[in-house]
Every structure is written in structure tokens, then in C-alpha cells.
Design a protein around this motif. Sequence first.
Motif, PDB file in Angstrom:
ATOM      1  N   MET A  82      -4.217   5.542   1.080  1.00 53.34           N
ATOM      2  CA  MET A  82      -4.690   4.305   1.980  1.00 53.34           C
ATOM      3  C   MET A  82      -6.703   4.175   2.448  1.00 53.34           C
ATOM      4  O   MET A  82      -6.478   5.324   2.869  1.00 53.34           O
ATOM      5  CB  MET A  82      -4.124   3.793   3.196  1.00 53.34           C
ATOM      6  CG  MET A  82      -1.968   4.055   3.192  1.00 53.34           C
ATOM      7  SD  MET A  82      -1.773   4.171   4.312  1.00 53.34           S
ATOM      8  CE  MET A  82      -1.693   5.565   5.676  1.00 53.34           C
ATOM      9  N   ASN A  83      -7.053   3.427   1.375  1.00 54.11           N
ATOM     10  CA  ASN A  83      -8.498   3.549   2.273  1.00 54.11           C
ATOM     11  C   ASN A  83      -9.137   2.285   2.472  1.00 54.11           C
ATOM     12  O   ASN A  83      -8.022   1.783   2.934  1.00 54.11           O
ATOM     13  CB  ASN A  83      -9.324   4.302   0.408  1.00 54.11           C
ATOM     14  CG  ASN A  83      -8.656   4.623  -0.030  1.00 54.11           C
ATOM     15  OD1 ASN A  83      -8.347   6.480   0.620  1.00 54.11           O
ATOM     16  ND2 ASN A  83      -8.569   4.837  -1.656  1.00 54.11           N
ATOM     17  N   SER A  84     -10.613   2.537   3.243  1.00 56.55           N
ATOM     18  CA  SER A  84     -10.726   1.331   3.970  1.00 56.55           C
ATOM     19  C   SER A  84      -9.655   0.751   5.353  1.00 56.55           C
ATOM     20  O   SER A  84      -9.246  -0.326   4.818  1.00 56.55           O
ATOM     21  CB  SER A  84     -11.394   0.470   3.156  1.00 56.55           C
ATOM     22  OG  SER A  84     -12.005   0.876   2.123  1.00 56.55           O
ATOM     23  N   LEU A  85      -9.119   1.713   5.895  1.00 54.70           N
ATOM     24  CA  LEU A  85      -8.067   1.542   6.772  1.00 54.70           C
ATOM     25  C   LEU A  85      -8.511  -0.051   7.837  1.00 54.70           C
ATOM     26  O   LEU A  85      -9.753   0.282   8.340  1.00 54.70           O
ATOM     27  CB  LEU A  85      -7.514   2.574   7.389  1.00 54.70           C
ATOM     28  CG  LEU A  85      -6.445   3.077   6.870  1.00 54.70           C
ATOM     29  CD1 LEU A  85      -5.996   4.304   6.580  1.00 54.70           C
ATOM     30  CD2 LEU A  85      -5.367   2.559   6.700  1.00 54.70           C
ATOM     31  N   LYS A  86      -7.726  -0.329   8.221  1.00 53.32           N
ATOM     32  CA  LYS A  86      -8.128  -1.697   9.186  1.00 53.32           C
ATOM     33  C   LYS A  86      -7.082  -1.826  10.760  1.00 53.32           C
ATOM     34  O   LYS A  86      -6.511  -1.137  10.111  1.00 53.32           O
ATOM     35  CB  LYS A  86      -7.550  -2.290   8.620  1.00 53.32           C
ATOM     36  CG  LYS A  86      -8.788  -3.441   7.922  1.00 53.32           C
ATOM     37  CD  LYS A  86      -8.292  -4.413   6.726  1.00 53.32           C
ATOM     38  CE  LYS A  86      -9.217  -4.783   5.131  1.00 53.32           C
ATOM     39  NZ  LYS A  86      -8.982  -6.330   5.207  1.00 53.32           N
ATOM     40  N   PRO A  87      -7.712  -1.899  11.688  1.00 53.10           N
ATOM     41  CA  PRO A  87      -6.849  -1.820  12.728  1.00 53.10           C
ATOM     42  C   PRO A  87      -5.243  -2.402  12.236  1.00 53.10           C
ATOM     43  O   PRO A  87      -3.866  -2.076  12.576  1.00 53.10           O
ATOM     44  CB  PRO A  87      -7.275  -2.515  13.844  1.00 53.10           C
ATOM     45  CG  PRO A  87      -8.759  -2.328  13.475  1.00 53.10           C
ATOM     46  CD  PRO A  87      -9.301  -1.758  12.209  1.00 53.10           C
ATOM     47  N   GLU A  88      -5.425  -3.652  11.530  1.00 47.53           N
ATOM     48  CA  GLU A  88      -3.892  -4.264  11.056  1.00 47.53           C
ATOM     49  C   GLU A  88      -3.154  -3.755  10.164  1.00 47.53           C
ATOM     50  O   GLU A  88      -1.955  -3.876  10.260  1.00 47.53           O
ATOM     51  CB  GLU A  88      -4.485  -5.781  11.047  1.00 47.53           C
ATOM     52  CG  GLU A  88      -4.889  -5.275   9.795  1.00 47.53           C
ATOM     53  CD  GLU A  88      -7.059  -5.660   9.521  1.00 47.53           C
ATOM     54  OE1 GLU A  88      -6.649  -5.896  10.594  1.00 47.53           O
ATOM     55  OE2 GLU A  88      -7.234  -6.588   9.498  1.00 47.53           O
ATOM     56  N   ASP A  89      -3.971  -2.664  10.195  1.00 50.21           N
ATOM     57  CA  ASP A  89      -2.899  -1.388   9.078  1.00 50.21           C
ATOM     58  C   ASP A  89      -1.941  -0.328   9.323  1.00 50.21           C
ATOM     59  O   ASP A  89      -1.231   0.418   9.700  1.00 50.21           O
ATOM     60  CB  ASP A  89      -3.487  -0.673   8.584  1.00 50.21           C
ATOM     61  CG  ASP A  89      -4.340  -1.359   6.808  1.00 50.21           C
ATOM     62  OD1 ASP A  89      -4.990  -0.705   6.925  1.00 50.21           O
ATOM     63  OD2 ASP A  89      -3.328  -2.630   6.361  1.00 50.21           O
ATOM     64  N   THR A  90      -1.814  -0.709  11.251  1.00 46.12           N
ATOM     65  CA  THR A  90      -1.176   0.199  11.876  1.00 46.12           C
ATOM     66  C   THR A  90       0.172  -0.391  12.257  1.00 46.12           C
ATOM     67  O   THR A  90       0.474  -1.310  12.164  1.00 46.12           O
ATOM     68  CB  THR A  90      -1.476   0.279  13.482  1.00 46.12           C
ATOM     69  OG1 THR A  90      -3.038   0.618  14.211  1.00 46.12           O
ATOM     70  CG2 THR A  90      -1.215   1.102  14.453  1.00 46.12           C
ATOM     71  N   ALA A  91       1.194   0.550  11.882  1.00 52.34           N
ATOM     72  CA  ALA A  91       2.106   0.751  12.071  1.00 52.34           C
ATOM     73  C   ALA A  91       3.452   1.959  11.842  1.00 52.34           C
ATOM     74  O   ALA A  91       2.594   2.721  11.129  1.00 52.34           O
ATOM     75  CB  ALA A  91       2.284  -0.233  10.506  1.00 52.34           C
ATOM     76  N   VAL A  92       4.308   2.117  11.519  1.00 54.25           N
ATOM     77  CA  VAL A  92       5.530   2.899  11.178  1.00 54.25           C
ATOM     78  C   VAL A  92       5.223   3.038   9.794  1.00 54.25           C
ATOM     79  O   VAL A  92       5.971   1.019   9.365  1.00 54.25           O
ATOM     80  CB  VAL A  92       6.760   3.269  12.015  1.00 54.25           C
ATOM     81  CG1 VAL A  92       7.036   4.251  10.946  1.00 54.25           C
ATOM     82  CG2 VAL A  92       6.332   3.012  12.986  1.00 54.25           C
ATOM     83  N   TYR A  93       5.007   4.041   9.193  1.00 55.85           N
ATOM     84  CA  TYR A  93       5.484   3.785   7.704  1.00 55.85           C
ATOM     85  C   TYR A  93       7.251   3.949   6.969  1.00 55.85           C
ATOM     86  O   TYR A  93       6.937   5.353   7.394  1.00 55.85           O
ATOM     87  CB  TYR A  93       4.163   4.514   6.735  1.00 55.85           C
ATOM     88  CG  TYR A  93       3.035   3.033   6.745  1.00 55.85           C
ATOM     89  CD1 TYR A  93       2.485   3.271   7.739  1.00 55.85           C
ATOM     90  CD2 TYR A  93       2.460   3.040   5.575  1.00 55.85           C
ATOM     91  CE1 TYR A  93       0.940   2.137   7.423  1.00 55.85           C
ATOM     92  CE2 TYR A  93       1.654   1.736   5.661  1.00 55.85           C
ATOM     93  CZ  TYR A  93       0.707   1.420   6.832  1.00 55.85           C
ATOM     94  OH  TYR A  93      -0.280   0.554   7.254  1.00 55.85           O
ATOM     95  N   TYR A  94       7.721   3.624   6.865  1.00 52.73           N
ATOM     96  CA  TYR A  94       8.415   3.806   5.680  1.00 52.73           C
ATOM     97  C   TYR A  94       8.665   4.297   4.155  1.00 52.73           C
ATOM     98  O   TYR A  94       8.222   3.407   3.410  1.00 52.73           O
ATOM     99  CB  TYR A  94       9.763   3.114   6.308  1.00 52.73           C
ATOM    100  CG  TYR A  94      10.098   3.149   7.464  1.00 52.73           C
ATOM    101  CD1 TYR A  94       9.439   1.784   8.160  1.00 52.73           C
ATOM    102  CD2 TYR A  94      11.161   3.849   9.083  1.00 52.73           C
ATOM    103  CE1 TYR A  94       9.170   1.785   9.961  1.00 52.73           C
ATOM    104  CE2 TYR A  94      11.278   3.758   9.663  1.00 52.73           C
ATOM    105  CZ  TYR A  94      10.132   2.779  10.791  1.00 52.73           C
ATOM    106  OH  TYR A  94      10.426   2.476  11.607  1.00 52.73           O
ATOM    107  N   CYS A  95       8.931   5.096   3.606  1.00 52.65           N
ATOM    108  CA  CYS A  95       9.836   5.207   2.392  1.00 52.65           C
ATOM    109  C   CYS A  95      10.946   4.292   2.314  1.00 52.65           C
ATOM    110  O   CYS A  95      11.652   4.872   2.595  1.00 52.65           O
ATOM    111  CB  CYS A  95       9.444   6.863   1.679  1.00 52.65           C
ATOM    112  SG  CYS A  95       9.728   7.345   0.119  1.00 52.65           S
TER     113      CYS A  95
END
Length: 120
Positions: A82-95
Motif C-alpha cells: 500500500m503506497n500513497s496512503l490516505k486517511p480514508e484508507d484507515t480500516a481493519v484489513y482482512y485476508c
Amino acid sequence: QVQLVESGGGLVQAGGSLRLSCAASRSISEDNQLGWYRQPPGKQREFVAAITDRGSTNYADSVKGRFTISRASGQNTVYLQMNSLKPEDTAVYYCKANELRSGRYSTVGWGQGTQVTVSS
């Protein structure tokens, strides 16, 4: 069912990068798909990216050009750069792991989730 274990989440400033990893507890069938989903605070879980055993990829529009999904050759491990991350990328990420059964992908496992927080 397959147990999936994610790692690599954390806190990063906007514009920064993180790499998530997800490893499966057992071998998955030859025809499979590994993917990433995320659940932002107060919102529903949403698709992020997926990759088949043959390397075919698919991305949500919101992450195209910034995120890259890949998998280790011959291993049931999937990564999300994940590059160029934005505040709206804030989340719990699940596989998530899918196996192809009768011509359709069926879910065979979810990870426990890893928190990604992007500060502005």
C-alpha cells in the motif's frame, strides 16, 4: 476451512506506505483466489483487491494505482503493498481465501484482521 493470519498493519502518516502479509495454515486447492477486504470505522466491509493462483488481479477503483497485490510463488501467502496512503484508507484489513468449486469461488477462510491507521 483455512486459517489465515495477517500481519503488517500499523500507524502511518498520509503519503506513507505499508505492506500487509497473509499466510494460510494449509495448502489451498490449485484453483484459488486470495484477496483483501477492509472495514473502515462505522462502515461495511468492502473489497480491496484479489489475485488468483494464475496471477490474475482485480482492484477496487479507490486503490488502483496505489495498492499492489501479489503472492509468493508456490506458497499460499498473499501480500498487499500500500503506497500513497490516505486517511480514508484507515480500516481493519482482512485476508480472504476462495476455492473454485463447481465453477464458482467459495469462501474457505477469513483472517482475523489487522488495523491500518493513516494520520493526516
